[in-house]
Design a protein around this motif. Structure first.
Motif, mmCIF file in Angstrom:
data_model
loop_
_atom_site.group_PDB
_atom_site.id
_atom_site.type_symbol
_atom_site.label_atom_id
_atom_site.label_comp_id
_atom_site.label_asym_id
_atom_site.label_seq_id
_atom_site.Cartn_x
_atom_site.Cartn_y
_atom_site.Cartn_z
ATOM 1 N N GLN A 63 0.833 -1.205 0.000
ATOM 2 C CA GLN A 63 0.000 0.000 0.000
ATOM 3 C C GLN A 63 0.870 1.258 0.000
ATOM 4 O O GLN A 63 0.849 2.074 0.931
ATOM 5 N N GLN A 86 -4.590 -0.033 -6.657
ATOM 6 C CA GLN A 86 -5.702 -0.689 -5.957
ATOM 7 C C GLN A 86 -5.888 -2.137 -6.389
ATOM 8 O O GLN A 86 -6.504 -2.922 -5.677
ATOM 9 N N ASP A 105 -10.018 10.662 -6.538
ATOM 10 C CA ASP A 105 -10.557 9.421 -5.973
ATOM 11 C C ASP A 105 -11.163 8.486 -7.011
ATOM 12 O O ASP A 105 -11.583 7.383 -6.660
ATOM 13 N N ARG A 126 -2.816 7.145 -0.278
ATOM 14 C CA ARG A 126 -4.203 7.555 -0.157
ATOM 15 C C ARG A 126 -5.109 6.338 -0.375
ATOM 16 O O ARG A 126 -5.330 5.932 -1.509
ATOM 17 N N PRO A 127 -5.617 5.728 0.690
ATOM 18 C CA PRO A 127 -6.486 4.558 0.521
ATOM 19 C C PRO A 127 -7.820 4.959 -0.103
ATOM 20 O O PRO A 127 -8.292 6.087 0.089
ATOM 21 N N HIS A 129 -11.360 3.932 0.288
ATOM 22 C CA HIS A 129 -12.237 3.161 1.156
ATOM 23 C C HIS A 129 -13.440 2.630 0.370
ATOM 24 O O HIS A 129 -14.061 3.351 -0.408
ATOM 25 N N GLY A 130 -13.731 1.349 0.583
ATOM 26 C CA GLY A 130 -14.877 0.741 -0.075
ATOM 27 C C GLY A 130 -14.592 0.185 -1.452
ATOM 28 O O GLY A 130 -15.482 -0.388 -2.084
ATOM 29 N N ASP A 132 -13.682 -2.302 -4.248
ATOM 30 C CA ASP A 132 -13.728 -3.754 -4.404
ATOM 31 C C ASP A 132 -13.422 -4.083 -5.855
ATOM 32 O O ASP A 132 -14.131 -3.640 -6.766
#
Length: 216
Positions: A63, A86, A105, A126-127, A129-130, A132
């Motif tokens: 990451q 990702q 994003d 920078r993650p 989130h959510g 998939d």
């Protein structure tokens, strides 16, 4: 990429040797009797820089962002990005990196063999989130979507196409009905609004007569 294939080939060679030595076991002949053939023309995978692959893989697992130089095919120009990996997706002969760019994003897809240089970045990770990866694929990220909503495809299909679709349907909603005074059938199915479906239709040529291809 050649190094990666060489490493994998060693494992496959050892596995095959082990199976060959198990002469009393019926599984010993399995690898010689089973094959997987791709659907359509299989292209030779594009050459991928070994160091680029290692750095991107490291960044994905740990990451970390990466600074890359990316070659755009259309304009043949180089662009400098900080990517936040990702996921990786292999589709046919091309491997794609799913990543966010700089401070944005939204997920974008980058062809791995067009990444000319890659280095672990000093920027902050920078993650997203959510996120998939399976949902990304199901949403059409690699199907070249023309529109977000599915479309209803209505077409008349020749007997050989109807036979093919009766065995391997286009979708769960597919229906085939006989046409009066003809050996053709009418096809109706809800399908993604993507280029892959359009390419399939064009490949059928005169064997498919499209009556409608629009949102419901």
């Amino acid at each position: 990429m050649l190094w990666i294939r060489w490493q994998l080939s060693l494992h496959f060679t050892d596995a095959r040797r082990l199976l060959d030595e198990m002469s009393s076991n019926g599984l010993s002949q399995w690898a010689r009797k089973v094959r997987a053939i791709p659907n359509g023309k299989a292209l030779i995978p594009a050459a991928l820089n070994e160091m680029t692959w290692q750095i991107i893989s490291q960044a994905l697992l740990e990451q970390k962002p990466v600074d890359v130089v990316y070659l755009y095919r259309a304009s043949k120009t180089e662009k400098y990005f900080t990517l936040h990996p990702q996921g990786l997706v292999s589709r046919h002969s091309v491997t794609y990196l799913s990543a966010t760019v700089n401070g944005y994003d939204d997920i974008r897809q980058f062809v791995m063999h067009r990444i000319e240089t890659a280095n672990i970045s000093d920027s902050t990770w920078r993650p997203l989130h959510g996120f998939d990866l399976d949902n990304c694929i199901a949403g059409g990220a690699f199907g070249y979507l023309q529109g977000k909503a599915p479309v209803i495809l209505v077409a008349q299909v020749a007997p050989q196409v109807a036979w093919l679709l009766s065995e391997t349907p286009l979708s769960e909603t597919q229906r085939l009905t006989s046409l009066p005074d003809s050996n053709w059938q009418q096809l109706k199915a809800e399908v993604p609004d993507d280029q892959q479906t359009l390419w399939w239709l064009m490949a059928m040529g005169a064997n498919v007569n499209v009556l409608a291809h629009a949102t419901s």
